[in-house]
Design a protein around this motif. Structure first.
Motif, short mmCIF file in Angstrom:
data_model
loop_
_atom_site.label_atom_id
_atom_site.label_comp_id
_atom_site.label_asym_id
_atom_site.label_seq_id
_atom_site.Cartn_x
_atom_site.Cartn_y
_atom_site.Cartn_z
N GLU A 1 4.42 24.21 -15.15
CA GLU A 1 5.25 25.01 -14.25
C GLU A 1 5.20 24.46 -12.83
O GLU A 1 6.22 24.40 -12.14
N ILE A 2 4.03 24.02 -12.39
CA ILE A 2 3.92 23.40 -11.08
C ILE A 2 4.70 22.10 -11.05
O ILE A 2 5.41 21.80 -10.09
N ALA A 3 4.59 21.33 -12.12
CA ALA A 3 5.29 20.05 -12.20
C ALA A 3 6.80 20.24 -12.14
O ALA A 3 7.52 19.42 -11.55
N GLY A 4 7.30 21.32 -12.73
CA GLY A 4 8.74 21.57 -12.69
C GLY A 4 9.24 21.80 -11.28
O GLY A 4 10.33 21.32 -10.91
N VAL A 5 8.47 22.53 -10.48
CA VAL A 5 8.86 22.77 -9.09
C VAL A 5 8.84 21.46 -8.30
O VAL A 5 9.73 21.17 -7.50
N ILE A 6 7.81 20.65 -8.53
CA ILE A 6 7.71 19.36 -7.83
C ILE A 6 8.87 18.46 -8.21
O ILE A 6 9.47 17.79 -7.35
N ALA A 7 9.21 18.42 -9.50
CA ALA A 7 10.33 17.59 -9.94
C ALA A 7 11.64 18.04 -9.29
O ALA A 7 12.49 17.21 -8.92
N PHE A 8 11.81 19.34 -9.14
CA PHE A 8 13.01 19.85 -8.45
C PHE A 8 13.04 19.37 -7.00
O PHE A 8 14.07 18.87 -6.53
N LEU A 9 11.93 19.49 -6.29
CA LEU A 9 11.90 19.06 -4.89
C LEU A 9 12.11 17.57 -4.74
O LEU A 9 12.60 17.11 -3.71
N ALA A 10 11.75 16.82 -5.77
CA ALA A 10 11.94 15.37 -5.73
C ALA A 10 13.37 14.95 -6.07
O ALA A 10 13.75 13.80 -5.84
N SER A 11 14.15 15.88 -6.58
CA SER A 11 15.49 15.56 -7.07
C SER A 11 16.57 15.76 -6.00
O SER A 11 16.33 16.38 -4.96
N ARG B 1 -1.02 -1.88 -1.10
CA ARG B 1 -0.46 -3.23 -1.18
C ARG B 1 0.05 -3.51 -2.59
O ARG B 1 1.10 -4.15 -2.77
N LEU B 2 -0.69 -3.05 -3.60
CA LEU B 2 -0.26 -3.25 -4.99
C LEU B 2 1.01 -2.45 -5.28
O LEU B 2 1.91 -2.92 -5.97
N VAL B 3 1.07 -1.23 -4.77
CA VAL B 3 2.25 -0.40 -4.99
C VAL B 3 3.48 -1.02 -4.34
O VAL B 3 4.55 -1.15 -4.95
N LEU B 4 3.34 -1.44 -3.09
CA LEU B 4 4.48 -1.97 -2.34
C LEU B 4 4.92 -3.32 -2.86
O LEU B 4 6.06 -3.74 -2.61
N ALA B 5 4.05 -4.02 -3.58
CA ALA B 5 4.45 -5.29 -4.17
C ALA B 5 5.56 -5.12 -5.18
O ALA B 5 6.35 -6.04 -5.44
N ASP B 6 5.68 -3.91 -5.74
CA ASP B 6 6.75 -3.61 -6.70
C ASP B 6 7.97 -3.00 -6.03
O ASP B 6 8.97 -2.73 -6.70
N GLY B 7 7.91 -2.74 -4.73
CA GLY B 7 9.02 -2.15 -4.01
C GLY B 7 8.66 -0.84 -3.35
O GLY B 7 7.56 -0.31 -3.54
N THR B 8 9.60 -0.31 -2.60
CA THR B 8 9.37 0.92 -1.85
C THR B 8 9.49 2.15 -2.75
O THR B 8 10.46 2.27 -3.50
N PRO B 9 8.55 3.06 -2.69
CA PRO B 9 8.67 4.29 -3.48
C PRO B 9 9.84 5.15 -2.98
O PRO B 9 10.12 5.20 -1.78
N ASP B 10 10.49 5.81 -3.91
CA ASP B 10 11.51 6.80 -3.56
C ASP B 10 10.91 8.19 -3.47
O ASP B 10 11.41 9.04 -2.72
N VAL B 11 9.85 8.42 -4.22
CA VAL B 11 9.20 9.72 -4.29
C VAL B 11 7.69 9.52 -4.18
O VAL B 11 7.12 8.65 -4.86
N LEU B 12 7.06 10.31 -3.34
CA LEU B 12 5.60 10.28 -3.19
C LEU B 12 5.07 11.69 -3.38
O LEU B 12 5.45 12.60 -2.63
N VAL B 13 4.22 11.88 -4.38
CA VAL B 13 3.66 13.20 -4.67
C VAL B 13 2.14 13.10 -4.55
O VAL B 13 1.51 12.31 -5.25
N HIS C 1 17.13 0.33 -12.44
CA HIS C 1 17.58 1.15 -11.32
C HIS C 1 16.89 2.51 -11.27
O HIS C 1 17.36 3.42 -10.58
N ALA C 2 15.81 2.67 -12.00
CA ALA C 2 15.10 3.95 -11.98
C ALA C 2 14.47 4.18 -10.62
O ALA C 2 14.03 3.25 -9.95
N LEU C 3 14.46 5.44 -10.21
CA LEU C 3 13.74 5.78 -8.99
C LEU C 3 12.25 5.53 -9.18
O LEU C 3 11.70 5.74 -10.26
N ARG C 4 11.59 5.09 -8.14
CA ARG C 4 10.17 4.79 -8.20
C ARG C 4 9.40 5.96 -7.59
O ARG C 4 9.68 6.38 -6.46
N ALA C 5 8.42 6.44 -8.32
CA ALA C 5 7.59 7.55 -7.84
C ALA C 5 6.13 7.12 -7.85
O ALA C 5 5.69 6.36 -8.71
N VAL C 6 5.39 7.63 -6.88
CA VAL C 6 3.94 7.44 -6.81
C VAL C 6 3.30 8.82 -6.83
O VAL C 6 3.69 9.70 -6.06
#
Length: 269
Positions: free
Chosen positions: A238-248, A79-91, A18-23
């Motif tokens: 530090e940039i990654a932390g801001v992105i993770a917040f926006l994705a949450s 096509r390869l990404v969507l074969a595993d399901g819809t992403p919840d997060v796209l960065v 049940h993990a969120l999927r991110a690309v």
């Protein structure tokens, strides 16, 4: 260009069914790799789309090899990404500048096309392929990495890059309005200087213009930015932390925003 696309797909560690999927595009190194690590640490199942796999870290996330400047390659990767399901997060982190110094006169058709292709159209292509499935799912978060150069371009070495990032911000703002009714949030993050290999390459190019004096090149870069009050560039983490917040879910009410992470370089919006 090549449309060849390949995928390596290790089992994600500790993510569960049940993990969120991110690309994450451009997630092989630098800021992109930091974003991948941060999202995985929050429990997300992450797929990286990039030209080359993470060096020495191939098991950290699923990997899809693709050239984001080639529409056919992007389509095959999606096509390869969507074969595993819809992403919840796209960065979308992929980007950069390889133009010569010298301002507008040094930039020919090839340089302009390359900078626009990598820093604007690559994001547009990925969105065009993946967003329809997110609309159908009625959920998601999209974060495009722009730059403070959209506000304060450096004419000497990165004028075309700055113009492309300004266009990316405008595109993202419009996309946010269109996708909000579908439960999808779109935001941008605009870093200033980041302590990466890309920043080192820019400094190398400026050093050439200062007859090999790297200190003078650094001073010219900081002066062109109008100074960095924090006294240093941001780290990829530090940039990654801001992105993770926006994705949450903590950023559930934020959309159409541009979050600046620049150590105080930009004084006004």
């Amino acid at each position: 260009m090549t449309a060849e696309t390949e995928v390596t797909q290790p089992s994600p560690s500790g993510t569960g069914d049940h993990a969120l999927r991110a690309v994450v595009t451009g997630g092989s190194r630098g800021t992109g790799a930091a974003v991948v690590r941060r999202l995985r640490n929050t429990g997300m199942d992450v797929t990286v789309i990039a030209r080359t796999p993470p060096p020495g870290d191939a098991d950290s996330a699923r990997f899809v090899a693709a050239d984001l400047t080639d529409p056919a390659s992007v389509h095959a990767a999606a096509r390869l990404v969507l074969a595993d399901g819809t992403p919840d997060v796209l960065v979308h982190v992929a980007g950069g500048s390889h133009s010569p110094t010298g301002g507008f006169a040094a930039l020919g058709e090839e340089e302009w096309e390359r900078e626009l292709d990598l820093n604007l159209l690559s994001a547009v292509r990925v969105d065009r392929e993946l967003v329809p499935s997110m609309i159908e799912a009625g959920r998601g978060a999209i974060i495009h990495v722009a730059s403070i150069q959209a506000r304060m371009p450096l004419w000497d070495g990165t004028l075309a890059y700055a113009a492309a990032k300004a266009a990316l911000r405008t595109y993202s703002k419009g996309l946010a309005g269109q996708l909000a009714p579908h439960g999808i949030r779109v935001n941008t993050v605009s870093p200033g200087g980041i302590q990466t290999e890309g920043a080192d390459r820019l400094l190398d190019r400026l050093t050439e213009r200062h007859d090999g004096d790297r200190d003078a090149a650094w001073d010219s870069l900081v002066a062109a930015l109008g100074g960095v009050p924090l006294g240093r560039f941001a780290t990829p983490e530090e940039i990654a932390g801001v992105i993770a917040f926006l994705a949450s879910e903590h950023a559930a009410g934020i959309l159409g925003s541009d979050i600046v992470v620049d150590g105080g370089t930009v004084r006004t919006t």
